[in-house]
Design a protein around this motif. Structure first.
Motif, PDB file in Angstrom:
ATOM      1  N   VAL A 221       0.349   4.274  -2.564  1.00  0.00           N
ATOM      2  CA  VAL A 221       0.163   5.664  -2.136  1.00  0.00           C
ATOM      3  C   VAL A 221       1.198   6.567  -2.801  1.00  0.00           C
ATOM      4  CG1 VAL A 221       0.272   7.234  -0.165  1.00  0.00           C
ATOM      5  CG2 VAL A 221      -0.936   5.062   0.047  1.00  0.00           C
TER       6      VAL A 221
ATOM      7  N   GLU B 121       0.826  -1.196   0.000  1.00  0.00           N
ATOM      8  CA  GLU B 121       0.000   0.000   0.000  1.00  0.00           C
ATOM      9  C   GLU B 121       0.867   1.255   0.000  1.00  0.00           C
ATOM     10  OE1 GLU B 121      -3.856   1.936   2.312  1.00  0.00           O
ATOM     11  OE2 GLU B 121      -2.692   0.343   3.257  1.00  0.00           O
TER      12      GLU B 121
ATOM     13  N   VAL C 242      -1.252  -5.878   7.288  1.00  0.00           N
ATOM     14  CA  VAL C 242      -1.643  -6.003   5.887  1.00  0.00           C
ATOM     15  C   VAL C 242      -1.082  -7.296   5.311  1.00  0.00           C
ATOM     16  CG1 VAL C 242      -1.481  -4.955   3.629  1.00  0.00           C
ATOM     17  CG2 VAL C 242      -1.700  -3.530   5.641  1.00  0.00           C
TER      18      VAL C 242
ATOM     19  N   LEU D 189      -9.714   0.732  -5.922  1.00  0.00           N
ATOM     20  CA  LEU D 189      -8.584   0.628  -4.998  1.00  0.00           C
ATOM     21  C   LEU D 189      -8.625  -0.713  -4.279  1.00  0.00           C
ATOM     22  CD1 LEU D 189      -8.685   4.212  -3.408  1.00  0.00           C
ATOM     23  CD2 LEU D 189      -7.092   3.377  -5.151  1.00  0.00           C
ATOM     24  N   PRO D 190      -7.511  -1.134  -3.688  1.00  0.00           N
ATOM     25  CA  PRO D 190      -7.518  -2.398  -2.933  1.00  0.00           C
ATOM     26  C   PRO D 190      -8.533  -2.361  -1.788  1.00  0.00           C
ATOM     27  CG  PRO D 190      -5.275  -1.633  -3.321  1.00  0.00           C
ATOM     28  CD  PRO D 190      -6.182  -0.522  -3.745  1.00  0.00           C
TER      29      PRO D 190
ATOM     30  N   GLU E 259      -8.284  -3.793   1.160  1.00  0.00           N
ATOM     31  CA  GLU E 259      -7.579  -3.551   2.409  1.00  0.00           C
ATOM     32  C   GLU E 259      -6.632  -2.361   2.201  1.00  0.00           C
ATOM     33  OE1 GLU E 259      -8.132  -5.002   5.234  1.00  0.00           O
ATOM     34  OE2 GLU E 259      -9.615  -6.405   4.419  1.00  0.00           O
ATOM     35  N   ARG E 260      -7.003  -1.225   2.733  1.00  0.00           N
ATOM     36  CA  ARG E 260      -6.191  -0.009   2.556  1.00  0.00           C
ATOM     37  C   ARG E 260      -6.186   0.808   3.847  1.00  0.00           C
ATOM     38  NH1 ARG E 260     -10.812   0.200  -0.600  1.00  0.00           N
ATOM     39  NH2 ARG E 260     -12.311   1.836  -0.023  1.00  0.00           N
TER      40      ARG E 260
ATOM     41  N   MET F  17      -4.569   4.459   3.523  1.00  0.00           N
ATOM     42  CA  MET F  17      -5.419   5.410   2.819  1.00  0.00           C
ATOM     43  C   MET F  17      -6.619   5.815   3.662  1.00  0.00           C
ATOM     44  SD  MET F  17      -5.468   3.950  -1.064  1.00  0.00           S
ATOM     45  CE  MET F  17      -3.948   3.637  -1.958  1.00  0.00           C
ATOM     46  N   GLN F  18      -7.208   4.847   4.336  1.00  0.00           N
ATOM     47  CA  GLN F  18      -8.365   5.156   5.171  1.00  0.00           C
ATOM     48  C   GLN F  18      -7.985   6.070   6.325  1.00  0.00           C
ATOM     49  OE1 GLN F  18      -9.812   1.287   6.240  1.00  0.00           O
ATOM     50  NE2 GLN F  18     -10.901   0.981   4.303  1.00  0.00           N
TER      51      GLN F  18
END
Length: 356
Positions: free
Chosen positions: A21, A17, A356, A191-192, A194-195, A198-199
């Motif tokens: 990003v 991730e 992750v 988007l993936p 599991e992020r 980003m969240q």
């Protein structure tokens, strides 16, 4: 050296991730730098939609349906544009023209005052230096005045662009308000799943940026309106022009107020001299600045930006150099975004990277 660089990459880019990003950030900067002019209407529409989203959310809490709330917010925006085009801009333009017409007299009076300095301080400044300075100011002023009062085919693309903004931007704002959630859902779908990074960044920045933009616009309107009204009541010429300048000075923390003080004091001095009217104007201006910094800002920005003043000024210089007015406007939220990314960035062995 290669080993050190490899360890650095493994530490900060071991997480997938983190790489995603970084790619999104680089791609976003490249798109804005290379296509910023083309995408300017859409960027402006997104910014205005941020402003109007608060009205939509408030209306929905009162039981108003989404489409009705969006329609009301859009009518408020359209009404504000009409008022600005019919009343505000013509009055502002007339004051600009009047200022350019009166500027030669102000320069002449200023030269008379400056010519007293060589008599008092002959070792520091000479009469020739004063005349050279005033000559340069007259040349710059004449060029600016010619640009302001002359219309030719060279300004036609600017007029066309303004008309496109007036038509296209409100339409985009309406659809961003109406279908914003669906657009965000589509972006999230590519988007993936599991992020966590980003969240975390989105949660930290979404509300903060929205509140900052709305609060800053409200601050500009209040400070500019109060300043214009105060200057007008005190009989100061160019009250609207100076009030708008004072309003926009809040965009640049710490130095904006200091810069705009010069034209306020200069115009007040050339109109009233060292009289009581000039004193009243400067006292009123000081009170406005004090109320803005000590009352209005704490009310509008409940969560203060925890940044050192040096970092705020550096952010204004850097982002303003990249993106002009909008870079200055968004300097603080962009700096906060950079800070949030650094805080949320996963490193090898960190809890987020391990999950992750």
């Amino acid at each position: 050296m290669i080993t050190v660089f490899k360890r650095w990459l493994e530490r900060y880019f071991a997480d997938e991730e983190a790489v995603l990003v970084a790619v999104l950030l680089v791609a976003s900067v490249i798109i804005i730098v290379t296509m910023g002019v083309v995408l300017a209407p859409m960027i402006a529409a997104v910014i205005i939609a941020f402003l109007m989203q608060g009205i939509v959310a408030r209306l929905k809490t009162w039981g108003v349906s989404h489409i009705v709330a969006v329609s009301i917010a859009f009518l408020i925006l359209a009404g504000s544009l009409v008022v600005m085009l019919i009343y505000l801009l013509p009055a502002l333009w007339q004051q600009v023209l009047n200022l350019f017409a009166e500027a030669p007299r102000m320069l002449k009076d200023g030269q008379s005052l400056l010519l007293l300095l060589p008599q008092e301080y002959p070792a520091l400044i000479t009469e020739d230096q004063v005349k050279q300075l005033m000559g340069a100011l007259r040349t710059d002023l004449a060029q600016a005045g010619q640009t302001a009062v002359s219309f030719s085919l060279a300004q036609l693309p600017i007029i066309v662009a303004a008309l496109i903004y007036l038509v296209l931007v409100p339409i985009l704002v309406f659809f961003f308000l109406k279908d914003g959630q669906q657009m965000l859902g589509w972006v999230a779908s590519v988007l993936p799943r599991e992020r966590p990074v980003m969240q975390k960044i989105w949660r930290e920045m979404n509300q903060q940026i929205a509140n900052y933009v709305r609060g800053k616009v409200i601050e500009i309107v209040i400070v500019g309106g109060v300043s214009s009204l105060t200057f007008s009541l005190l009989g100061l010429r160019y009250a609207l022009l100076l009030g708008i300048a004072v309003g926009f000075s809040v965009l640049v923390p710490y130095i904006g107020a200091a810069i705009v003080t010069l034209p306020v004091a200069a115009i007040g001095f050339f109109q009233f001299g060292w009289g009581t009217e000039f004193l009243y104007i400067m006292i009123a201006y000081t009170i406005i600045q004090a109320l803005d910094g000590n009352v209005l800002v704490p009310l509008l920005f409940s969560e203060a930006v925890k940044m050192h003043p040096v970092m705020i000024i550096l952010s204004v210089l850097v982002f303003g150099g990249f993106w002009g007015f909008w870079g200055v406007f968004f300097a603080i939220p962009l700096a906060t975004l950079c800070k949030a990314i650094l805080n949320a960035w996963p490193t090898k062995g960190s809890p987020i990277a391990g999950n992750v």
